[in-house]
Design a protein around this motif. Structure first.
Motif, PDB file in Angstrom:
ATOM      1  N   ARG A  99       0.819  -1.220   0.000  1.00 18.61           N
ATOM      2  CA  ARG A  99       0.000   0.000   0.000  1.00 18.61           C
ATOM      3  C   ARG A  99       0.852   1.268   0.000  1.00 18.61           C
ATOM      4  O   ARG A  99       0.341   2.361  -0.218  1.00 18.61           O
ATOM      5  N   TYR A 100       2.175   1.125   0.248  1.00 16.14           N
ATOM      6  CA  TYR A 100       3.072   2.276   0.318  1.00 16.14           C
ATOM      7  C   TYR A 100       4.179   2.228  -0.720  1.00 16.14           C
ATOM      8  O   TYR A 100       5.077   3.054  -0.718  1.00 16.14           O
ATOM      9  N   GLN A 101       4.125   1.231  -1.609  1.00 14.35           N
ATOM     10  CA  GLN A 101       5.126   1.154  -2.658  1.00 14.35           C
ATOM     11  C   GLN A 101       4.936   2.305  -3.634  1.00 14.35           C
ATOM     12  O   GLN A 101       3.842   2.829  -3.791  1.00 14.35           O
ATOM     13  N   ARG A 102       6.004   2.724  -4.244  1.00  9.50           N
ATOM     14  CA  ARG A 102       6.055   3.865  -5.168  1.00  9.50           C
ATOM     15  C   ARG A 102       5.876   5.202  -4.448  1.00  9.50           C
ATOM     16  O   ARG A 102       5.506   6.195  -5.068  1.00  9.50           O
ATOM     17  N   CYS A 103       6.145   5.200  -3.143  1.00 15.57           N
ATOM     18  CA  CYS A 103       6.103   6.443  -2.348  1.00 15.57           C
ATOM     19  C   CYS A 103       7.503   6.820  -1.874  1.00 15.57           C
ATOM     20  O   CYS A 103       7.651   7.630  -0.961  1.00 15.57           O
ATOM     21  N   LYS A 104       8.528   6.177  -2.448  1.00 12.88           N
ATOM     22  CA  LYS A 104       9.937   6.452  -2.144  1.00 12.88           C
ATOM     23  C   LYS A 104      10.363   6.021  -0.736  1.00 12.88           C
ATOM     24  O   LYS A 104      11.387   6.461  -0.234  1.00 12.88           O
TER      25      LYS A 104
END
Length: 152
Positions: A99-104
């Motif tokens: 759910r937090y991937q691609r948020c650096k």
């Protein structure tokens, strides 16, 4: 993907008690890394088998990275004049909840490890950072400036 979420990075040993229980729901999409987070992350840290950091958002663990001291065989480095075995910091696991991937978050955790590597190398002689990347993660590390090593 969760947007605009404040994320704090802290040492594994300093995970707030509210966040510890959230490890049971951690899901990065990889069974091994999920089980490690749920069953070994805190235990291994307490036993000094590894150290590392967690990313916390909304009082939940949403990512983690672990490291330990290791050594690398000189033949991987291709540099004459080094001893047969060179001390390095080893990045063991890095994972971000789906759910937090691609948020650096992975990049921020990796940055913490790079900062520790620099500090440790300045006071102990650690040569650098090594990691064994899953083939699907090679592009991630290449974009961050890592180089693949092969035994020569």
């Amino acid at each position: 993907m969760v947007q605009n979420q404040e994320v704090a990075i802290t040492a594994i040993a300093k995970i707030p008690s509210k966040a510890v229980g959230t490890l049971k729901q951690f899901d990065c999409g990889d069974k091994f890394l999920n089980e490690f987070a749920r069953k070994q992350l805190i235990k291994n840290d307490k036993k000094n088998l590894h150290k590392g950091f967690v990313a916390i958002a909304d009082e939940k663990v949403v990512g983690y990275v672990t490291t330990k001291v290791s050594s690398l065989v000189r033949s991987f480095l291709g540099q004459p004049g080094l001893p047969n075995s060179v001390p390095v910091l080893s990045l063991e696991q890095i994972a971000t909840d789906v759910r937090y991937q691609r948020c650096k978050i992975g990049s921020r955790l990796l940055n913490e490890v790079l900062q520790v590597t620099i500090k440790v190398s300045q006071v102990t002689g650690v040569y650098g950072l090594q990691l064994w990347a899953h083939p699907s993660a090679l592009n991630f590390y290449n974009t961050l400036g890592f180089s693949a090593l092969s035994q020569k």
